[in-house]
Design a protein around this motif. Structure first.
Motif, mmCIF file in Angstrom:
data_model
loop_
_atom_site.group_PDB
_atom_site.id
_atom_site.type_symbol
_atom_site.label_atom_id
_atom_site.label_comp_id
_atom_site.label_asym_id
_atom_site.label_seq_id
_atom_site.Cartn_x
_atom_site.Cartn_y
_atom_site.Cartn_z
ATOM 1 N N LEU A 33 47.229 60.318 47.394
ATOM 2 C CA LEU A 33 47.513 58.499 47.342
ATOM 3 C C LEU A 33 48.275 58.525 48.196
ATOM 4 O O LEU A 33 48.556 57.944 48.889
ATOM 5 N N LEU A 62 26.719 44.574 52.281
ATOM 6 C CA LEU A 62 27.874 44.464 52.972
ATOM 7 C C LEU A 62 29.111 44.784 52.908
ATOM 8 O O LEU A 62 29.847 45.197 53.609
ATOM 9 N N ALA A 63 29.652 45.354 52.129
ATOM 10 C CA ALA A 63 30.765 46.462 51.767
ATOM 11 C C ALA A 63 30.761 47.594 52.283
ATOM 12 O O ALA A 63 31.749 48.451 52.341
ATOM 13 N N ALA A 65 33.414 49.814 53.150
ATOM 14 C CA ALA A 65 34.867 50.114 52.118
ATOM 15 C C ALA A 65 34.136 51.390 52.039
ATOM 16 O O ALA A 65 34.475 52.387 52.113
ATOM 17 N N LEU A 113 35.792 55.827 52.256
ATOM 18 C CA LEU A 113 35.588 56.216 50.488
ATOM 19 C C LEU A 113 34.857 57.312 50.577
ATOM 20 O O LEU A 113 35.711 58.514 50.474
ATOM 21 N N LEU A 161 37.109 61.010 50.671
ATOM 22 C CA LEU A 161 36.778 62.393 49.174
ATOM 23 C C LEU A 161 35.944 63.225 50.497
ATOM 24 O O LEU A 161 35.571 64.025 49.170
ATOM 25 N N VAL A 204 40.413 57.289 42.909
ATOM 26 C CA VAL A 204 38.902 57.432 43.990
ATOM 27 C C VAL A 204 38.969 55.598 43.307
ATOM 28 O O VAL A 204 38.864 55.330 44.229
ATOM 29 N N SER A 248 41.358 53.993 43.545
ATOM 30 C CA SER A 248 42.595 52.988 44.331
ATOM 31 C C SER A 248 42.457 53.164 45.686
ATOM 32 O O SER A 248 42.760 52.463 46.492
ATOM 33 N N PHE A 249 41.091 54.622 45.947
ATOM 34 C CA PHE A 249 41.177 55.157 47.420
ATOM 35 C C PHE A 249 39.623 53.565 47.513
ATOM 36 O O PHE A 249 39.462 52.605 48.408
ATOM 37 N N LEU A 250 39.283 53.218 46.677
ATOM 38 C CA LEU A 250 38.357 52.494 47.225
ATOM 39 C C LEU A 250 38.562 51.205 46.607
ATOM 40 O O LEU A 250 38.220 50.306 48.197
ATOM 41 N N ALA A 252 40.119 50.601 50.372
ATOM 42 C CA ALA A 252 38.777 49.910 51.530
ATOM 43 C C ALA A 252 38.292 49.079 50.955
ATOM 44 O O ALA A 252 37.891 48.202 52.326
ATOM 45 N N ILE A 253 37.929 47.865 50.683
ATOM 46 C CA ILE A 253 37.312 46.965 50.069
ATOM 47 C C ILE A 253 38.059 46.040 50.340
ATOM 48 O O ILE A 253 37.851 45.226 51.030
ATOM 49 N N ARG A 265 40.657 46.259 53.150
ATOM 50 C CA ARG A 265 40.081 45.559 54.157
ATOM 51 C C ARG A 265 39.861 44.437 54.790
ATOM 52 O O ARG A 265 40.402 44.166 56.368
ATOM 53 N N ARG A 291 33.919 40.892 54.932
ATOM 54 C CA ARG A 291 33.125 41.744 54.808
ATOM 55 C C ARG A 291 32.873 42.224 53.789
ATOM 56 O O ARG A 291 32.316 42.335 52.652
ATOM 57 N N THR A 292 33.982 43.174 53.836
ATOM 58 C CA THR A 292 33.557 44.406 52.232
ATOM 59 C C THR A 292 34.032 43.217 51.550
ATOM 60 O O THR A 292 33.367 43.487 50.372
ATOM 61 N N TYR A 297 32.014 43.195 47.634
ATOM 62 C CA TYR A 297 32.757 43.868 46.468
ATOM 63 C C TYR A 297 31.996 42.417 45.672
ATOM 64 O O TYR A 297 31.162 42.791 44.268
#
Lengths: 359, 359
Positions: free
Chosen positions: A138, A271-272, A275, A279, A283, B251, B253-255, B258-259, B261, B264-265, B269
């Motif tokens: 993280l 749309l996402a 993101a 990810l 990963l 994972v 938290s990464f997601l 990323a969302i 940002r 659009r994302t 979501y």
């Protein structure tokens, strides 16, 4: 002018051998154009690939080897049959005799470690080499070692791993004074295996300037990035590494199947998508491909055997980075400082404390 | 009429004690209305909560205890100060004297294990208890043990864990003949620690009808659900469990980041939210809350100390399920069958094979 860096590649290693190694080298050369390569392998297989990849051909020298170590050879068998002549051995030997600055192989881990130990020998004062992995966290990246070079480790070997990992963190992830934690089943000083508690006492007393000893960390601290360097013995390290890989795959697979359930979620996915792409990139196991053998008189990088050209390129670039950042001399300095500190103020030998156990 | 099931709860255990235990019991009673409870704790604290939760009050008996074990008490200290009188001890003791079918506590793991061993004693022929976790996998759920009751295990103890875990898989995840794997650093028979290889030989030879021995599994097999039961000693098991928890959080938290940002994302979501909700539910650590102490003359469930009412309810329901599915008698039968097989055809003692090591 920066120093010319030369890496030796075992062109026959990995599930798909030269088919991945040569295109992987091609990708690495785009990003590190000053890199020079020595390719060890069967010329009948490698030369046609070099003809198809002129950038690699221009930057490398091909050295023909009759023998290649198989992915399922036992280490002892590989040593017996492949010493002096296999592509794996000769790539390592090039490091020993100064023709290359580091060796990279996607071949069988056990054989590579056996040959690396036999050919390069461990550093003065280091009993056992370790495999270090770069672990995405993280907070960025951490170094985790040992991820499976050997099983079990005593307190002194764990201290050695801490010094090796600290030097690697300074060289590769660019931290000035990395924090180092010992992987344990609890953070209290009384917890865990005696070897780990003794290593904790030695690290606390050593007060090395090259890293800061944080204390014990637990399994969930690795991904959280609580420390820059996580020290453990090879059994637990290997289990942790593979469990994390498996869990990341599992979460990705849960997410895929959840998204596929309805039109609405599928449109949301489209749309996402940026993101999800971010990810996936984060990963991507290929990005952190490359286990580094530490504690030897020379650098060897183990690429995952099943990786593709992109993944192999990461392992090559990792080798390039470690040489450019002088990992070996950082390790040498830190080891010397530790030994000197030991001589000047001999550390009392760790006294065994009773383990906390139910009566 | 189904058998009346009574669970004893340590009402003072966990980071927030009765504040979580009583509302948790309330949730569990909605789903298991036939359940009866014995609550052990400080009446001045618990009674007001019972007044606020009439469903729990109606289904339970409150037994006042002056003493509670603290979350940071050492096991030996907890035993010395809390034996006979603490809420934790008395909840366990209720299982011993037949007043309850299983005990549930969110208290300190070391103290709970120490008291459970002291009060209930290990089953005949079992040297060490284990903590079994239910692990969500790609194929459903698996049992992983030992997740930290003790550190290290010899071959016979690993075989015991296999039998205990097999019985639990039959009782809790509903597999007729569960597959059992030994956690190791490679799947080849020559790999790993001698104890594990010896346990592999014993399991291969034992041919018990209650489970099928699969062989070695690696860290990434746990989440893949390669086997129904993963057997390991408590150090590696604890590291694996916590590493997996940490990776899942990482994972997620990464997601999230990323969302967040772009617009659009974020809109994507919102559309895909049902999928994210399904994923969150699937990974919810509260759903699989509850480590089961196996190998004792009685059932004890350890709830995570930091969980909320929903999580504590899962631990209570796990206890309810295990009692309803007769876990203890399944364990007794399987153990008896194994000992009988041993007597009839004594298994040759595992011969040490040389570990594969570089020369």
């Amino acid at each position: 002018m920066p120093k010319q860096i030369t890496l030796s590649l075992d062109a026959m290693g990995g599930d798909r051998g030269a088919e991945v190694v040569v295109p992987g080298a091609d990708i690495a050369l785009v990003r590190c154009p000053s890199l020079r390569l020595k390719l060890y392998g069967d010329a009948a297989i490698v030369q046609p690939l070099l003809d198809a990849h002129p950038r690699v051909a221009a930057a490398s020298e091909l050295i023909h080897c009759d023998v290649s170590v198989k992915m399922d050879d036992k280490p002892s068998q590989a040593l017996r049959q492949g010493r002096w002549k296999s592509s794996m051995w000769r790539a390592i030997d090039a490091v020993k005799n100064g023709e290359a600055d580091a060796a990279v192989s996607a071949g069988n881990t056990g054989a590579l470690m056996a040959m690396a130990k036999f050919c390069l020998r461990t550093l003065d004062g280091v009993e056992r080499p370790a495999i270090a992995a770069i672990w995405p966290t993280l907070r960025g990246e951490s170094i985790v070692l040992d991820c499976g070079a050997t099983i079990g480790a005593d307190a002194q070997q764990l201290v050695d791993f801490a010094i090796l990992g600290g030097a690697m963190a300074r060289a590769v992830i660019g931290v000035d004074v990395p924090s180092v934690g010992l992987l344990n089943v609890g953070v209290e000083e009384v917890k865990g295996i005696e070897e780990i508690r003794a290593a904790g006492r030695l690290l606390r007393e050593s007060r090395l300037p090259s890293f800061r000893y944080h204390g014990f960390v637990e399994g969930d601290d690795v991904g959280a990035g609580t420390v820059d360097v996580v020290v453990t013995e090879g059994f637990a390290g290997n289990i942790a590494l593979k469990t994390a890989e498996g869990t990341a795959k599992q979460v990705a697979s849960f997410l895929r199947s959840a998204i596929g359930r309805s039109w609405r979620t599928r449109i949301g996915y489209l749309l996402a998508k940026p993101a999800f792409d971010a990810l996936r990139e984060k990963l991507d196991p290929r990005k952190s491909n490359g286990g580094v053998f530490l504690g030897l008189n020379g650098l060897v990088i183990k690429s995952h055997g099943g990786t593709d050209a992109e993944g192999f390129a990461s392992a090559v670039e990792l080798g390039f980075d470690m040489v450019r950042n002088d990992l070996l001399s950082k390790i040498g300095q830190d080891m010397a400082a530790y030994r000197l500190g030991e001589e000047q103020a001999p550390v009392a030998h760790a006294v065994s404390e009773p383990a906390v156990e139910a009566p």
